[in-house]
Structure formats: structure tokens, C-alpha cells
Design a protein around this motif. Structure first.
Motif, PDB file in Angstrom:
ATOM      1  N   GLU A   1      11.595 -29.833  -5.504  1.00 36.06           N
ATOM      2  CA  GLU A   1      12.530 -28.784  -4.817  1.00 36.06           C
ATOM      3  C   GLU A   1      13.657 -29.491  -4.004  1.00 36.06           C
ATOM      4  OE1 GLU A   1      10.987 -26.454  -0.934  1.00 36.06           O
ATOM      5  OE2 GLU A   1       9.943 -25.847  -2.909  1.00 36.06           O
ATOM      6  N   LEU A   2      13.429 -30.605  -3.417  1.00 34.00           N
ATOM      7  CA  LEU A   2      14.077 -31.205  -2.598  1.00 34.00           C
ATOM      8  C   LEU A   2      14.389 -32.577  -2.590  1.00 34.00           C
ATOM      9  CD1 LEU A   2      15.960 -30.728   0.154  1.00 34.00           C
ATOM     10  CD2 LEU A   2      13.934 -30.873   1.478  1.00 34.00           C
TER      11      LEU A   2
ATOM     12  N   LEU B   1      17.416 -46.354 -10.623  1.00 29.61           N
ATOM     13  CA  LEU B   1      17.168 -45.054  -9.918  1.00 29.61           C
ATOM     14  C   LEU B   1      17.468 -43.803 -10.725  1.00 29.61           C
ATOM     15  CD1 LEU B   1      15.485 -44.024  -7.392  1.00 29.61           C
ATOM     16  CD2 LEU B   1      17.968 -44.412  -6.017  1.00 29.61           C
ATOM     17  N   LEU B   2      18.738 -43.414 -11.057  1.00 35.57           N
ATOM     18  CA  LEU B   2      18.742 -42.196 -11.595  1.00 35.57           C
ATOM     19  C   LEU B   2      17.838 -42.019 -12.829  1.00 35.57           C
ATOM     20  CD1 LEU B   2      22.485 -41.772 -11.162  1.00 35.57           C
ATOM     21  CD2 LEU B   2      20.653 -40.518 -10.026  1.00 35.57           C
ATOM     22  N   LYS B   3      17.684 -43.030 -13.753  1.00 37.41           N
ATOM     23  CA  LYS B   3      16.840 -42.825 -14.517  1.00 37.41           C
ATOM     24  C   LYS B   3      15.446 -42.493 -14.432  1.00 37.41           C
ATOM     25  CE  LYS B   3      14.877 -45.017 -18.891  1.00 37.41           C
ATOM     26  NZ  LYS B   3      13.894 -44.535 -18.748  1.00 37.41           N
ATOM     27  N   PHE B   4      14.943 -43.287 -13.277  1.00 37.21           N
ATOM     28  CA  PHE B   4      13.754 -43.011 -13.041  1.00 37.21           C
ATOM     29  C   PHE B   4      13.828 -41.477 -12.303  1.00 37.21           C
ATOM     30  CE2 PHE B   4      10.627 -42.535  -9.464  1.00 37.21           C
ATOM     31  CZ  PHE B   4       9.537 -42.840  -9.958  1.00 37.21           C
ATOM     32  N   LEU B   5      14.593 -41.156 -11.657  1.00 37.12           N
ATOM     33  CA  LEU B   5      14.493 -39.721 -11.107  1.00 37.12           C
ATOM     34  C   LEU B   5      14.552 -38.514 -12.169  1.00 37.12           C
ATOM     35  CD1 LEU B   5      16.803 -40.082  -7.930  1.00 37.12           C
ATOM     36  CD2 LEU B   5      14.239 -39.898  -7.966  1.00 37.12           C
ATOM     37  N   LYS B   6      15.187 -38.949 -13.501  1.00 42.69           N
ATOM     38  CA  LYS B   6      15.094 -38.140 -14.472  1.00 42.69           C
ATOM     39  C   LYS B   6      14.055 -37.776 -15.134  1.00 42.69           C
ATOM     40  CE  LYS B   6      20.020 -39.203 -15.749  1.00 42.69           C
ATOM     41  NZ  LYS B   6      21.025 -39.749 -16.686  1.00 42.69           N
ATOM     42  N   ASP B   7      13.266 -39.046 -15.206  1.00 43.91           N
ATOM     43  CA  ASP B   7      12.089 -39.027 -15.837  1.00 43.91           C
ATOM     44  C   ASP B   7      10.832 -38.402 -15.018  1.00 43.91           C
ATOM     45  OD1 ASP B   7      13.351 -40.556 -18.053  1.00 43.91           O
ATOM     46  OD2 ASP B   7      12.317 -42.210 -17.330  1.00 43.91           O
ATOM     47  N   TYR B   8      11.030 -38.710 -13.886  1.00 46.26           N
ATOM     48  CA  TYR B   8      10.203 -37.892 -12.977  1.00 46.26           C
ATOM     49  C   TYR B   8      10.205 -36.642 -12.987  1.00 46.26           C
ATOM     50  CZ  TYR B   8       7.176 -37.315  -8.543  1.00 46.26           C
ATOM     51  OH  TYR B   8       6.190 -36.637  -7.843  1.00 46.26           O
ATOM     52  N   THR B   9      11.730 -36.086 -12.473  1.00 41.01           N
ATOM     53  CA  THR B   9      11.644 -34.524 -12.672  1.00 41.01           C
ATOM     54  C   THR B   9      11.525 -33.775 -13.832  1.00 41.01           C
ATOM     55  OG1 THR B   9      14.045 -34.972 -13.006  1.00 41.01           O
ATOM     56  CG2 THR B   9      13.431 -34.891 -10.706  1.00 41.01           C
TER      57      THR B   9
ATOM     58  N   GLU C   1      23.790 -35.154 -11.040  1.00 41.20           N
ATOM     59  CA  GLU C   1      22.811 -35.388 -12.100  1.00 41.20           C
ATOM     60  C   GLU C   1      21.909 -34.230 -11.977  1.00 41.20           C
ATOM     61  OE1 GLU C   1      21.348 -36.542 -15.427  1.00 41.20           O
ATOM     62  OE2 GLU C   1      22.905 -37.796 -14.439  1.00 41.20           O
ATOM     63  N   PHE C   2      21.865 -33.761 -10.894  1.00 39.02           N
ATOM     64  CA  PHE C   2      20.618 -32.764 -10.364  1.00 39.02           C
ATOM     65  C   PHE C   2      21.328 -31.539  -9.395  1.00 39.02           C
ATOM     66  CE2 PHE C   2      18.430 -36.658 -10.781  1.00 39.02           C
ATOM     67  CZ  PHE C   2      17.477 -36.435 -11.623  1.00 39.02           C
ATOM     68  N   PRO C   3      22.220 -30.779 -10.035  1.00 42.81           N
ATOM     69  CA  PRO C   3      22.776 -29.817  -9.277  1.00 42.81           C
ATOM     70  C   PRO C   3      22.146 -28.806  -8.845  1.00 42.81           C
ATOM     71  CG  PRO C   3      23.198 -29.451 -11.911  1.00 42.81           C
ATOM     72  CD  PRO C   3      22.549 -30.946 -11.554  1.00 42.81           C
ATOM     73  N   ASN C   4      20.811 -28.468  -9.462  1.00 46.86           N
ATOM     74  CA  ASN C   4      20.008 -27.464  -8.848  1.00 46.86           C
ATOM     75  C   ASN C   4      19.026 -27.673  -7.647  1.00 46.86           C
ATOM     76  OD1 ASN C   4      21.197 -25.731 -10.525  1.00 46.86           O
ATOM     77  ND2 ASN C   4      19.882 -26.230 -12.325  1.00 46.86           N
ATOM     78  N   ILE C   5      18.976 -29.163  -7.527  1.00 47.56           N
ATOM     79  CA  ILE C   5      17.929 -29.693  -6.279  1.00 47.56           C
ATOM     80  C   ILE C   5      18.910 -30.073  -5.118  1.00 47.56           C
ATOM     81  CG2 ILE C   5      16.223 -31.357  -5.726  1.00 47.56           C
ATOM     82  CD1 ILE C   5      15.800 -31.688  -8.891  1.00 47.56           C
ATOM     83  N   PRO C   6      18.337 -29.367  -4.089  1.00 44.66           N
ATOM     84  CA  PRO C   6      19.338 -29.694  -2.902  1.00 44.66           C
ATOM     85  C   PRO C   6      19.041 -30.969  -2.430  1.00 44.66           C
ATOM     86  CG  PRO C   6      17.804 -28.053  -2.531  1.00 44.66           C
ATOM     87  CD  PRO C   6      17.677 -28.256  -4.054  1.00 44.66           C
ATOM     88  N   ILE C   7      20.171 -31.430  -1.621  1.00 44.15           N
ATOM     89  CA  ILE C   7      19.666 -32.977  -0.764  1.00 44.15           C
ATOM     90  C   ILE C   7      19.964 -32.599   0.604  1.00 44.15           C
ATOM     91  CG2 ILE C   7      20.870 -35.298  -0.683  1.00 44.15           C
ATOM     92  CD1 ILE C   7      21.950 -34.755  -3.558  1.00 44.15           C
ATOM     93  N   LYS C   8      19.201 -33.273   1.354  1.00 43.06           N
ATOM     94  CA  LYS C   8      19.110 -33.341   2.956  1.00 43.06           C
ATOM     95  C   LYS C   8      18.932 -34.537   3.129  1.00 43.06           C
ATOM     96  CE  LYS C   8      17.403 -28.798   4.015  1.00 43.06           C
ATOM     97  NZ  LYS C   8      16.255 -28.000   4.931  1.00 43.06           N
ATOM     98  N   ARG C   9      19.572 -35.038   4.490  1.00 44.94           N
ATOM     99  CA  ARG C   9      19.809 -36.643   4.937  1.00 44.94           C
ATOM    100  C   ARG C   9      18.788 -36.318   6.156  1.00 44.94           C
ATOM    101  NH1 ARG C   9      24.210 -39.455   3.667  1.00 44.94           N
ATOM    102  NH2 ARG C   9      22.887 -41.308   3.994  1.00 44.94           N
ATOM    103  N   VAL C  10      18.093 -37.519   6.292  1.00 42.02           N
ATOM    104  CA  VAL C  10      17.038 -37.754   7.147  1.00 42.02           C
ATOM    105  C   VAL C  10      17.379 -39.046   7.880  1.00 42.02           C
ATOM    106  CG1 VAL C  10      14.584 -38.058   7.923  1.00 42.02           C
ATOM    107  CG2 VAL C  10      15.134 -36.365   5.863  1.00 42.02           C
ATOM    108  N   ASP C  11      17.238 -39.112   9.200  1.00 44.83           N
ATOM    109  CA  ASP C  11      17.647 -40.205  10.114  1.00 44.83           C
ATOM    110  C   ASP C  11      16.520 -41.294   9.787  1.00 44.83           C
ATOM    111  OD1 ASP C  11      18.168 -42.085  12.170  1.00 44.83           O
ATOM    112  OD2 ASP C  11      18.420 -40.579  13.800  1.00 44.83           O
ATOM    113  N   GLU C  12      16.899 -42.540   9.369  1.00 44.53           N
ATOM    114  CA  GLU C  12      15.821 -43.294   9.145  1.00 44.53           C
ATOM    115  C   GLU C  12      15.743 -44.521  10.032  1.00 44.53           C
ATOM    116  OE1 GLU C  12      17.928 -46.472   5.911  1.00 44.53           O
ATOM    117  OE2 GLU C  12      17.272 -44.654   5.025  1.00 44.53           O
ATOM    118  N   ARG C  13      16.443 -44.275  11.084  1.00 43.32           N
ATOM    119  CA  ARG C  13      16.275 -45.491  11.934  1.00 43.32           C
ATOM    120  C   ARG C  13      14.897 -45.765  12.498  1.00 43.32           C
ATOM    121  NH1 ARG C  13      20.424 -43.096  16.764  1.00 43.32           N
ATOM    122  NH2 ARG C  13      19.695 -41.569  15.778  1.00 43.32           N
ATOM    123  N   PHE C  14      14.658 -47.244  12.511  1.00 43.18           N
ATOM    124  CA  PHE C  14      13.324 -47.659  12.672  1.00 43.18           C
ATOM    125  C   PHE C  14      12.483 -47.690  11.611  1.00 43.18           C
ATOM    126  CE2 PHE C  14      14.820 -46.248  17.016  1.00 43.18           C
ATOM    127  CZ  PHE C  14      15.192 -47.505  17.507  1.00 43.18           C
TER     128      PHE C  14
END
Length: 136
Positions: free
Chosen positions: A51-52, A37-45, A82-95
Motif C-alpha cells: 500500500e505504501l 533493488l527495483l527487480k526485487f521490489l517488482k517481484d515482491y509486489t 516503476e510503481f505509479p500507484n503506490i505512494p511514497i513517504k519519507r521518514v527521518d532515519e537519523r540514528f
């Protein structure tokens, strides 16, 4: 504008969805082996401006944190490093998994196609992203 990327984290597979550059449309991107996953995200970014990051937050019906959170928190720590400049938000994923499965039924996928767990993860990530966009 940059894209918003949603992550439906799983111990084996992780579903990923992104917005268009105007942040209007949420689309499933792919499902990635979580170990990669982290490698994929590095390649994608490196190719696309993000932005988020939205990371699904699994909760119980009584609003307490799900047991799977113990696997997600270390990932979020690594994501922040790995991405200190990209903020992270959590989203409820119930259901989202149930809604993803229903979406597959509604779209006419055959029974054997609905067994594709990778597709369920990708659709779940898309639902997480749509939920965030609706709440904005």
C-alpha cells in the motif's frame, strides 16, 4: 489490508522491512544488493500487496539533508515511475544505524555477528517502519 514496505537505501546494500497485512507489526524482510533493488521490489509486489513505500530520509543533526540524499533522489524517481500507484513517504532515519547496532548488542549477538552490515541495514529499515507506525 496491504503491507507497508520500508526501505533503508544504501549505495551498496538496501535494508527492507515490511508490516503484516494488518499493519501492526514491523519485521525485517531482507537486505538486497542495491543494483537489484527495483527487480526485487517488482517481484515482491507481484506476490504481496503493498500500500505504501517508506524511504528513509537521512538528515544531519541540524535538520538539513544529508549528503547521501543525492543517491536516494534518483532512486525515488525510478520508484515512482516503476510503481505509479503506490505512494511514497519519507521518514527521518537519523540514528537508525546506531539504534540497530545497539539492538544487536541488546539481543545478545556476538561481536563477529554484529559486523554483519546487511543485518544492520535490515534492522535500520525495521526501525524506520516502526517509527512510522508509532507516528500513525
Amino acid at each position: 489490508m496491504a503491507r507497508i514496505l520500508a526501505i533503508d537505501y544504501g549505495t551498496k546494500r538496501t535494508g527492507i522491512a515490511v508490516t503484516d497485512e494488518l499493519q501492526i507489526i514491523a519485521s525485517g524482510l531482507t537486505t538486497v544488493n542495491t543494483k537489484e533493488l527495483l527487480k526485487f521490489l517488482k517481484d515482491y509486489t507481484n506476490k504481496e500487496q503493498v500500500e505504501l513505500f517508506l524511504v528513509g530520509e537521512p538528515k544531519q543533526m541540524n535538520n538539513t539533508v544529508s549528503e547521501s540524499e543525492i543517491h536516494i533522489l534518483p532512486f525515488i524517481d525510478n520508484l515512482k515511475k516503476e510503481f505509479p500507484n503506490i505512494p511514497i513517504k519519507r521518514v527521518d532515519e537519523r540514528f537508525t544505524s546506531k539504534m540497530a547496532f545497539q539492538t544487536m548488542i541488546d539481543s545478545g549477538l556476538k561481536r563477529n555477528q554484529r559486523k554483519n552490515k546487511a543485518l544492520i541495514d535490515e534492522i535500520s529499515a525495521t526501525l524506520i517502519l516502526q517509527s512510522y507506525l508509532y507516528s500513525k
